[in-house]
Design an enzyme around this catalytic site. Structure first.
Site, PDB file in Angstrom:
ATOM      1  N   GLY A 147      -6.565   8.744  -3.638  1.00 11.38           N
ATOM      2  CA  GLY A 147      -5.760   9.182  -2.498  1.00 11.38           C
ATOM      3  C   GLY A 147      -6.631   9.601  -1.339  1.00 11.38           C
ATOM      4  O   GLY A 147      -7.633  10.295  -1.529  1.00 11.38           O
ATOM      5  N   ALA A 148      -6.263   9.179  -0.123  1.00  8.11           N
ATOM      6  CA  ALA A 148      -7.122   9.411   1.039  1.00  8.11           C
ATOM      7  C   ALA A 148      -6.441  10.147   2.183  1.00  8.11           C
ATOM      8  O   ALA A 148      -7.082  10.460   3.182  1.00  8.11           O
ATOM      9  CB  ALA A 148      -7.656   8.069   1.556  1.00  8.11           C
ATOM     10  N   ASP A 188       0.834  -1.194   0.000  1.00  6.46           N
ATOM     11  CA  ASP A 188       0.000   0.000   0.000  1.00  6.46           C
ATOM     12  C   ASP A 188       0.872   1.249   0.000  1.00  6.46           C
ATOM     13  O   ASP A 188       1.934   1.278   0.635  1.00  6.46           O
ATOM     14  CB  ASP A 188      -0.910   0.027   1.238  1.00  6.46           C
ATOM     15  CG  ASP A 188      -2.084  -0.913   1.100  1.00  6.46           C
ATOM     16  OD1 ASP A 188      -2.472  -1.230  -0.034  1.00  6.46           O
ATOM     17  OD2 ASP A 188      -2.621  -1.343   2.137  1.00  6.46           O
ATOM     18  N   MET A 189       0.404   2.282  -0.695  1.00  3.28           N
ATOM     19  CA  MET A 189       1.104   3.561  -0.665  1.00  3.28           C
ATOM     20  C   MET A 189       0.560   4.371   0.494  1.00  3.28           C
ATOM     21  O   MET A 189      -0.658   4.484   0.668  1.00  3.28           O
ATOM     22  CB  MET A 189       0.929   4.309  -1.976  1.00  3.28           C
ATOM     23  CG  MET A 189       1.858   5.507  -2.116  1.00  3.28           C
ATOM     24  SD  MET A 189       3.620   5.067  -2.117  1.00  3.28           S
ATOM     25  CE  MET A 189       3.820   4.331  -3.740  1.00  3.28           C
ATOM     26  N   HIS A 200     -15.134   3.789  -6.537  1.00  2.00           N
ATOM     27  CA  HIS A 200     -16.568   3.543  -6.408  1.00  2.00           C
ATOM     28  C   HIS A 200     -17.360   4.578  -7.202  1.00  2.00           C
ATOM     29  O   HIS A 200     -18.577   4.646  -7.093  1.00  2.00           O
ATOM     30  CB  HIS A 200     -16.991   3.626  -4.932  1.00  2.00           C
ATOM     31  CG  HIS A 200     -16.205   2.735  -4.023  1.00  2.00           C
ATOM     32  ND1 HIS A 200     -15.095   3.166  -3.339  1.00  2.00           N
ATOM     33  CD2 HIS A 200     -16.354   1.434  -3.704  1.00  2.00           C
ATOM     34  CE1 HIS A 200     -14.601   2.163  -2.624  1.00  2.00           C
ATOM     35  NE2 HIS A 200     -15.343   1.099  -2.832  1.00  2.00           N
ATOM     36  N   LYS A 251     -11.476  18.236  -6.523  1.00  2.00           N
ATOM     37  CA  LYS A 251     -11.986  16.921  -6.901  1.00  2.00           C
ATOM     38  C   LYS A 251     -11.971  16.724  -8.414  1.00  2.00           C
ATOM     39  O   LYS A 251     -11.611  15.648  -8.910  1.00  2.00           O
ATOM     40  CB  LYS A 251     -13.406  16.719  -6.367  1.00  2.00           C
ATOM     41  CG  LYS A 251     -14.007  15.357  -6.712  1.00  2.00           C
ATOM     42  CD  LYS A 251     -15.424  15.236  -6.202  1.00  2.00           C
ATOM     43  CE  LYS A 251     -15.987  13.840  -6.467  1.00  2.00           C
ATOM     44  NZ  LYS A 251     -15.999  13.472  -7.900  1.00  2.00           N
ATOM     45  N   ARG A 305      -2.202  -0.821  -8.265  1.00  2.00           N
ATOM     46  CA  ARG A 305      -3.575  -0.398  -7.962  1.00  2.00           C
ATOM     47  C   ARG A 305      -3.618   1.121  -8.042  1.00  2.00           C
ATOM     48  O   ARG A 305      -2.789   1.805  -7.427  1.00  2.00           O
ATOM     49  CB  ARG A 305      -3.982  -0.850  -6.553  1.00  2.00           C
ATOM     50  CG  ARG A 305      -5.368  -0.346  -6.127  1.00  2.00           C
ATOM     51  CD  ARG A 305      -5.541  -0.382  -4.607  1.00  2.00           C
ATOM     52  NE  ARG A 305      -5.476  -1.726  -4.090  1.00  2.00           N
ATOM     53  CZ  ARG A 305      -4.938  -2.039  -2.913  1.00  2.00           C
ATOM     54  NH1 ARG A 305      -4.359  -1.110  -2.172  1.00  2.00           N
ATOM     55  NH2 ARG A 305      -4.945  -3.291  -2.495  1.00  2.00           N
TER      56      ARG A 305
END
Length: 313
Positions: free
Chosen positions: A194-195, A140-141, A233, A207, A190
């Site tokens: 970005g979160a 995971d990044m 999603h 956005k 993947r």
């Protein structure tokens, strides 16, 4: 984006974290996003999804281990996950061209803060075990302060061990260049938006721009990538990518959509029924709070619902 920033900043406050961890109001929502505290709780839903035709990635939650001992414990959990996965899968599932159940890990959980050589040794050991089982490990990044170090370690390890890949985040300015690096290597990736809460100096803030970068990067990977994983999603983005796949006559078997456990199950089912590969990312573990708050930040409506509940008599 303002609501997302507010949620991430607020959730970092200690009193807020204590409230979330203790309040019964949050438990159903936590369980919606997180399969449980233990591997024993996470495996049954994972195997059920596989029986229904989905693919799964298991993620043992936790970041930034504080000691080498913690990192070694995380490594032992990764290895146990791989062993339990191998024991749970049928011979047919194990021999599939793309693994139905793999794992995602974090380099800071491998001990990156304790030293790059130490983390690399742990990472390589996990890859060796996975290779013995014919399985795949996704790195995971994490936040942008680790991006360059992660890319450097991946390129170093890739020379000897090919059963690994990573994640790229399209809100970072550097991602188009990183996509080209991944393509040159032939590594699986993947793609996500970005979160993490990042400064404007390293990440796009709007956005619309992040979405545009996502679509551009996804199409590049669909054209040239090695079994890319498109994690989103967003129905509008998915519709655009599906149209691109149809127009370019790209084989649906050559990529997968990835979605988070507990989010848009209807969309997951629909894509699967339309012949797309869909992998569900299932997190577990008691270090769930950072992951949970990032999911809330992505869906502010969940937070508003909880706040209303808290203030009802």
């Amino acid at each position: 984006m303002l609501a997302r920033t507010l949620i991430l900043k607020t959730s970092a406050l200690t009193p807020v974290e204590k409230l979330v961890r203790r309040s019964f109001l949050f438990k159903p929502l936590v369980r919606r996003f997180i399969a449980g505290d233990t591997l024993e709780e996470a495996l049954p839903p994972a195997l059920d999804l596989i029986r229904r035709g989905f693919k799964v990635s298991l993620d043992y939650l936790g970041e930034n281990t504080k000691s080498e001992e913690e990192a070694l414990q995380a490594k032992a959990t990764y290895i146990e996950m791989l062993r339990r996965i191998d024991a749970a899968l049928t011979s047919e599932q194990k021999n599939a061209s793309i693994e139905p159940l793999n794992i995602s890990i974090k380099l800071t959980q491998c001990g990156l803060d304790q030293g790059e050589a130490f983390a690399e040794a742990n990472y390589r050991e996990v890859l060796q075990v996975a290779e013995g089982f014919g399985n795949f490990v996704r790195v995971d990044m994490e936040s942008s302060e680790y991006t360059e170090r992660t890319m450097e370690m991946l390129q170093k390890v890739w020379k000897e061990q090919k059963n690994t890949g990573t994640v790229l985040q399209t809100y970072l300015y550097r991602t188009p260049e990183d996509i080209e690096t991944i393509l040159r290597l032939g590594m699986r990736v993947r793609l996500v938006k970005g979160a993490y809460l990042e400064p404007a100096s390293v990440a796009h803030e709007g956005k619309k721009k992040v979405d545009e970068e996502y679509v551009t990067g996804a199409k590049r990977l669909l054209d040239e990538g090695r079994y890319p994983a498109l994690a989103t999603h967003d129905e509008a983005i998915i519709a655009e990518l599906n149209a691109y796949v149809d127009a370019k006559r790209i084989d649906k078997a050559g990529f997968e959509y990835q979605m988070l456990y507990g989010i848009r199950r209807d969309l997951q089912e629909r894509l699967l029924s339309e012949g797309y590969n869909v992998r569900v990312y299932i997190p577990f573990g008691d270090s769930w709070y950072p992951y949970f708050t990032r999911r809330l930040a992505e869906r502010p409506a969940n937070t508003l619902f909880i706040l209303k509940s808290l203030f009802k008599g």
